[in-house]
Design an enzyme around this catalytic site. Structure first.
Site, PDB file in Angstrom:
ATOM      1  N   ARG A  56      -4.558   5.153   5.321  1.00  0.00           N
ATOM      2  CA  ARG A  56      -5.314   3.901   5.423  1.00  0.00           C
ATOM      3  C   ARG A  56      -6.520   3.906   4.478  1.00  0.00           C
ATOM      4  O   ARG A  56      -6.809   2.906   3.810  1.00  0.00           O
ATOM      5  CB  ARG A  56      -5.775   3.695   6.868  1.00  0.00           C
ATOM      6  CG  ARG A  56      -6.504   2.374   7.098  1.00  0.00           C
ATOM      7  CD  ARG A  56      -6.697   2.110   8.573  1.00  0.00           C
ATOM      8  NE  ARG A  56      -7.442   0.876   8.789  1.00  0.00           N
ATOM      9  CZ  ARG A  56      -8.604   0.798   9.408  1.00  0.00           C
ATOM     10  NH1 ARG A  56      -9.182   1.890   9.893  1.00  0.00           N
ATOM     11  NH2 ARG A  56      -9.223  -0.360   9.543  1.00  0.00           N
ATOM     12  N   HIS A  60      -7.151   1.210   1.443  1.00  0.00           N
ATOM     13  CA  HIS A  60      -8.378   0.407   1.360  1.00  0.00           C
ATOM     14  C   HIS A  60      -9.083   0.634   0.026  1.00  0.00           C
ATOM     15  O   HIS A  60      -9.649  -0.304  -0.546  1.00  0.00           O
ATOM     16  CB  HIS A  60      -9.316   0.770   2.512  1.00  0.00           C
ATOM     17  CG  HIS A  60      -8.981   0.083   3.798  1.00  0.00           C
ATOM     18  ND1 HIS A  60      -9.919  -0.562   4.574  1.00  0.00           N
ATOM     19  CD2 HIS A  60      -7.804  -0.074   4.452  1.00  0.00           C
ATOM     20  CE1 HIS A  60      -9.337  -1.078   5.645  1.00  0.00           C
ATOM     21  NE2 HIS A  60      -8.049  -0.783   5.595  1.00  0.00           N
ATOM     22  N   ASN A  89     -14.288  -1.794   6.543  1.00  0.00           N
ATOM     23  CA  ASN A  89     -14.139  -0.358   6.305  1.00  0.00           C
ATOM     24  C   ASN A  89     -14.855   0.508   7.332  1.00  0.00           C
ATOM     25  O   ASN A  89     -14.743   1.743   7.285  1.00  0.00           O
ATOM     26  CB  ASN A  89     -14.655  -0.005   4.909  1.00  0.00           C
ATOM     27  CG  ASN A  89     -13.742  -0.496   3.805  1.00  0.00           C
ATOM     28  OD1 ASN A  89     -12.543  -0.689   4.023  1.00  0.00           O
ATOM     29  ND2 ASN A  89     -14.292  -0.713   2.622  1.00  0.00           N
ATOM     30  N   HIS A 189       2.442   1.400   9.207  1.00  0.00           N
ATOM     31  CA  HIS A 189       2.055   1.259  10.611  1.00  0.00           C
ATOM     32  C   HIS A 189       2.944   2.088  11.532  1.00  0.00           C
ATOM     33  O   HIS A 189       2.743   2.081  12.749  1.00  0.00           O
ATOM     34  CB  HIS A 189       2.119  -0.210  11.039  1.00  0.00           C
ATOM     35  CG  HIS A 189       1.041  -1.052  10.452  1.00  0.00           C
ATOM     36  ND1 HIS A 189       0.953  -2.413  10.645  1.00  0.00           N
ATOM     37  CD2 HIS A 189      -0.007  -0.734   9.654  1.00  0.00           C
ATOM     38  CE1 HIS A 189      -0.095  -2.892  10.000  1.00  0.00           C
ATOM     39  NE2 HIS A 189      -0.687  -1.896   9.383  1.00  0.00           N
TER      40      HIS A 189
END
Length: 326
Positions: A56, A60, A89, A189
């Site tokens: 993740r 980002h 974030n 996910h």
């Protein structure tokens, strides 16, 4: 003819990413891959959520302003609003940041001033995905770290769970990702967890006529209400993205989506929208197809907006620039 075809293929690759190659550190830091691999194994063995957290964090960083470790910069007097402090974030994994920083410190002892933070997280992400059962893909190396970090760029770049499918598709399209690539990347996910506040509106007071979102499987919704009962007072409350195999990188997420077992509204839309549902159905039936497409999409993500040459630097510390920004 063959040379002409190869030349045209070369021209189709962004010049900055064309400079990258998997063997970049073979001569200058031969222990690079081993140091990353050893630290990844140790951290993941102790903290099983590490793989999802690093993946993740990598996404980002890359999707905002390129894979340049701009997300690692800490705000200070010279950079008052760094990317890391953007609202979207704030929930990123502290363990993910810690792993990259520890690897960087070890590499600075072994080959100081050679390896960028952006290359470390790219390599660590691939190694972690493979470690938890996902596909292997080559990581091209030679990125430089960014010379700036700006929190204001984050909202315009990151997709969010409350967006429409049109909005999500447009976010990825702006970075030259196809719908199929977007669906494949969303398959990340399959590991990790989501904080209850991100999907609470689906399980509490959904509408005047229903406490829960009727698109959720009723027993799944009931379980989530139990897990998240006190989320307003305890923001750490969370649920696994994939209740069937939360620590294994597989294709179970797509089957979950089709059965009403997706946590987020965007998960439901992925299985309902006619542009994405056929791909979800394919991946749910064919793990090899998902792995193939995910690996290709990750290779593409990993070279998005990379900095090379004078466009970046090799930071001494991942959380601060070598220079004082103007």
């Amino acid at each position: 003819m063959a040379f002409a075809v190869l030349f045209l293929l070369f021209l189709s690759v962004p010049f900055s990413s064309a400079k990258l190659n998997p063997d970049y550190y073979n001569a200058t830091c031969p222990d690079f891959a081993k140091i990353v691999r050893d630290q990844v194994f140790t951290k993941q063995s102790v903290v099983p959520a590490t793989a999802a957290g690093v993946l993740r964090l990598f996404f980002h960083d890359c999707i905002t302003d390129g894979c340049d470790a701009s997300i690692f910069i800490s705000s200070n007097a010279y950079t008052p609003h760094a990317e890391r402090d953007a609202d979207l974030n704030l929930s990123l994994s502290g363990d993910a940041f810690d792993l990259v920083i520890k690897i960087k410190n070890l590499l600075e002892l072994t080959c100081p001033g050679v390896v960028s933070c952006s290359d470390i997280i790219a390599q660590a992400t691939r190694d972690l995905i493979k470690m938890v059962g996902g596909p292997y893909f080559p990581v091209r190396l030679g990125r430089k770290d960014s010379l700036n970090s700006d929190a204001s760029k984050v909202p315009a770049s990151l997709p969010t769970p409350t967006m429409t499918m049109d909005d999500i598709i447009n976010k990825f399209a702006a970075r030259k990702f196809t719908v199929r690539e977007m669906v494949a990347l969303t398959g990340a996910h399959t590991i990790g967890f989501t904080h209850c506040k991100e999907f609470a509106n689906r399980i509490f007071n959904f509408s005047p006529t229903s406490q829960v979102d009727p698109t959720l499987h009723p027993k799944f919704a009931e379980g989530l209400r139990h897990v998240c009962w006190n989320y307003t007072k305890d923001p750490s409350m969370s649920a696994f993205n994939d209740p069937r195999s939360p620590s294994k990188f597989d294709n179970a997420y797509f089957g979950n989506v089709l059965k009403g077992l997706g946590l987020l509204r965007s998960d439901y839309l992925l299985g309902a929208d006619p542009r994405t549902r056929p791909i979800v159905e394919e991946y749910a039936k064919n793990e090899q197809a998902f792995f193939r497409d995910f690996a290709k999409a990750m290779e593409k993500l990993a070279v998005l907006g990379v900095k090379t040459g004078n466009a970046g630097e090799i930071r001494s510390r991942c959380d601060q620039f070598n220079h004082i920004p103007a």
